[in-house]
Structure formats: C-alpha cells, structure tokens
Motif scaffolding. Structure first.
Motif, PDB file in Angstrom:
ATOM      1  N   ALA A  14      34.148   1.861  28.969  1.00  0.00           N
ATOM      2  CA  ALA A  14      35.593   1.152  28.590  1.00  0.00           C
ATOM      3  C   ALA A  14      35.344   2.108  27.573  1.00  0.00           C
ATOM      4  O   ALA A  14      34.703   1.425  26.354  1.00  0.00           O
ATOM      5  CB  ALA A  14      36.028   0.044  28.924  1.00  0.00           C
ATOM      6  N   SER A  16      37.374   3.204  23.642  1.00  0.00           N
ATOM      7  CA  SER A  16      38.035   2.556  22.800  1.00  0.00           C
ATOM      8  C   SER A  16      38.765   3.861  21.747  1.00  0.00           C
ATOM      9  O   SER A  16      39.935   3.081  20.864  1.00  0.00           O
ATOM     10  CB  SER A  16      37.607   1.358  22.340  1.00  0.00           C
ATOM     11  OG  SER A  16      36.461   2.133  20.885  1.00  0.00           O
ATOM     12  N   SER A  71      33.352   3.143  22.454  1.00  0.00           N
ATOM     13  CA  SER A  71      33.278   2.261  24.084  1.00  0.00           C
ATOM     14  C   SER A  71      33.828   1.012  22.400  1.00  0.00           C
ATOM     15  O   SER A  71      34.252   1.380  21.823  1.00  0.00           O
ATOM     16  CB  SER A  71      31.762   2.153  24.188  1.00  0.00           C
ATOM     17  OG  SER A  71      31.068   1.523  23.514  1.00  0.00           O
ATOM     18  N   ALA A  72      34.514  -0.314  24.672  1.00  0.00           N
ATOM     19  CA  ALA A  72      34.791  -0.893  23.811  1.00  0.00           C
ATOM     20  C   ALA A  72      34.052  -1.790  24.398  1.00  0.00           C
ATOM     21  O   ALA A  72      32.733  -1.478  24.874  1.00  0.00           O
ATOM     22  CB  ALA A  72      35.920  -1.317  25.004  1.00  0.00           C
ATOM     23  N   LYS A  82      35.230   5.405  30.113  1.00  0.00           N
ATOM     24  CA  LYS A  82      36.749   5.403  30.723  1.00  0.00           C
ATOM     25  C   LYS A  82      37.798   5.402  30.111  1.00  0.00           C
ATOM     26  O   LYS A  82      37.366   4.914  28.751  1.00  0.00           O
ATOM     27  CB  LYS A  82      36.880   4.502  31.584  1.00  0.00           C
ATOM     28  CG  LYS A  82      35.424   4.121  32.826  1.00  0.00           C
ATOM     29  CD  LYS A  82      35.791   3.305  33.623  1.00  0.00           C
ATOM     30  CE  LYS A  82      34.909   2.033  33.553  1.00  0.00           C
ATOM     31  NZ  LYS A  82      34.939   0.299  33.933  1.00  0.00           N
ATOM     32  N   ASP A  85      43.174   2.748  32.610  1.00  0.00           N
ATOM     33  CA  ASP A  85      42.997   1.795  32.175  1.00  0.00           C
ATOM     34  C   ASP A  85      42.507   0.596  31.041  1.00  0.00           C
ATOM     35  O   ASP A  85      42.234  -0.415  31.465  1.00  0.00           O
ATOM     36  CB  ASP A  85      43.140   0.644  33.303  1.00  0.00           C
ATOM     37  CG  ASP A  85      43.907   1.077  34.986  1.00  0.00           C
ATOM     38  OD1 ASP A  85      45.002   1.199  34.960  1.00  0.00           O
ATOM     39  OD2 ASP A  85      43.236   1.383  36.062  1.00  0.00           O
ATOM     40  N   CYS A  86      42.487   1.441  30.476  1.00  0.00           N
ATOM     41  CA  CYS A  86      42.104   0.885  29.264  1.00  0.00           C
ATOM     42  C   CYS A  86      42.812   0.987  27.461  1.00  0.00           C
ATOM     43  O   CYS A  86      43.703   2.350  28.044  1.00  0.00           O
ATOM     44  CB  CYS A  86      40.986   1.585  28.548  1.00  0.00           C
ATOM     45  SG  CYS A  86      39.446   1.892  29.765  1.00  0.00           S
ATOM     46  N   ASP A  87      42.766   0.781  26.657  1.00  0.00           N
ATOM     47  CA  ASP A  87      43.678   0.927  25.667  1.00  0.00           C
ATOM     48  C   ASP A  87      42.665   1.797  24.809  1.00  0.00           C
ATOM     49  O   ASP A  87      41.790   1.229  23.843  1.00  0.00           O
ATOM     50  CB  ASP A  87      43.938  -0.418  24.690  1.00  0.00           C
ATOM     51  CG  ASP A  87      44.861  -0.306  23.510  1.00  0.00           C
ATOM     52  OD1 ASP A  87      45.564   0.755  23.574  1.00  0.00           O
ATOM     53  OD2 ASP A  87      44.896  -1.346  22.962  1.00  0.00           O
ATOM     54  N   VAL A  88      42.814   2.946  25.213  1.00  0.00           N
ATOM     55  CA  VAL A  88      42.297   4.091  23.826  1.00  0.00           C
ATOM     56  C   VAL A  88      43.195   4.720  23.045  1.00  0.00           C
ATOM     57  O   VAL A  88      44.366   5.007  22.858  1.00  0.00           O
ATOM     58  CB  VAL A  88      41.810   4.779  24.860  1.00  0.00           C
ATOM     59  CG1 VAL A  88      40.644   5.876  24.046  1.00  0.00           C
ATOM     60  CG2 VAL A  88      41.112   4.559  26.080  1.00  0.00           C
TER      61      VAL A  88
END
Length: 97
Positions: A14, A16, A71-72, A82, A85-88
C-alpha cells in the motif's frame, strides 16, 4: 512484431506518498490543483516509479512523471505501490518546463 512481457505481482505494498513531476506548469496554475490531483489518482489502482501518467481535466490532458513512491506504514521507498483505497499523500516537484 513486438513482444510484451506481463508479470502478475500480488504483493504490491500500500502506498503512503507519491511525488509527481508535472510536464507543464499549466497544471500547477489550476485553481485547487491538489484536489484535482487527488480525484484523478483514484483512477489508478497502482503506480510505478519512473512511469508517466496522464490526467484529463477540463478538456486538456496533463502528464506527470512518478518520481518517488513510499509504502505504508513505514514510508520506505518502493518501485511500485497501490494507491486505490489507500490514504496517499501526493506532492509536486518543479515542472519539467
């Protein structure tokens, strides 16, 4: 005849943060360009460092280079992440022009 190699990667971390370089400073002059960017990023499921991605806004196409991906949750540099659906957090660097 061209050959294309396709590889399924199922372990994409995921994201970030992403750093993008606009090809044109015109995009930065759009009112509330950060909100436009966040809306347009929702059209992508993942990003790859080194790729160039297009956004269409108000009948014009803008291009961006993906300069950096993190990355998170630890913020490590990654070659692919990704973004769906991630808080980027998206950040711009100086445009190419």
């Amino acid at each position: 005849r061209d050959v294309v190699d396709v590889k399924l990667i199922q372990t994409v971390p995921a994201g970030s943060a992403v750093k993008l370089r606009p090809h044109s400073s015109e995009f930065v002059n759009i009112g509330n360009h950060q909100a436009v960017l966040e809306t347009e990023l929702k059209h992508y499921s993942a990003l790859t460092r080194g790729a160039t991605i297009p956004f269409d806004y108000n009948g014009k196409r803008y291009y961006f280079d993906v300069v950096d991906l993190r990355s998170a949750p630890r913020g490590e540099k990654v070659p692919m992440a990704k973004v769906q659906d991630c808080d980027v957090v998206a950040e711009f660097i100086r445009p190419k022009d």
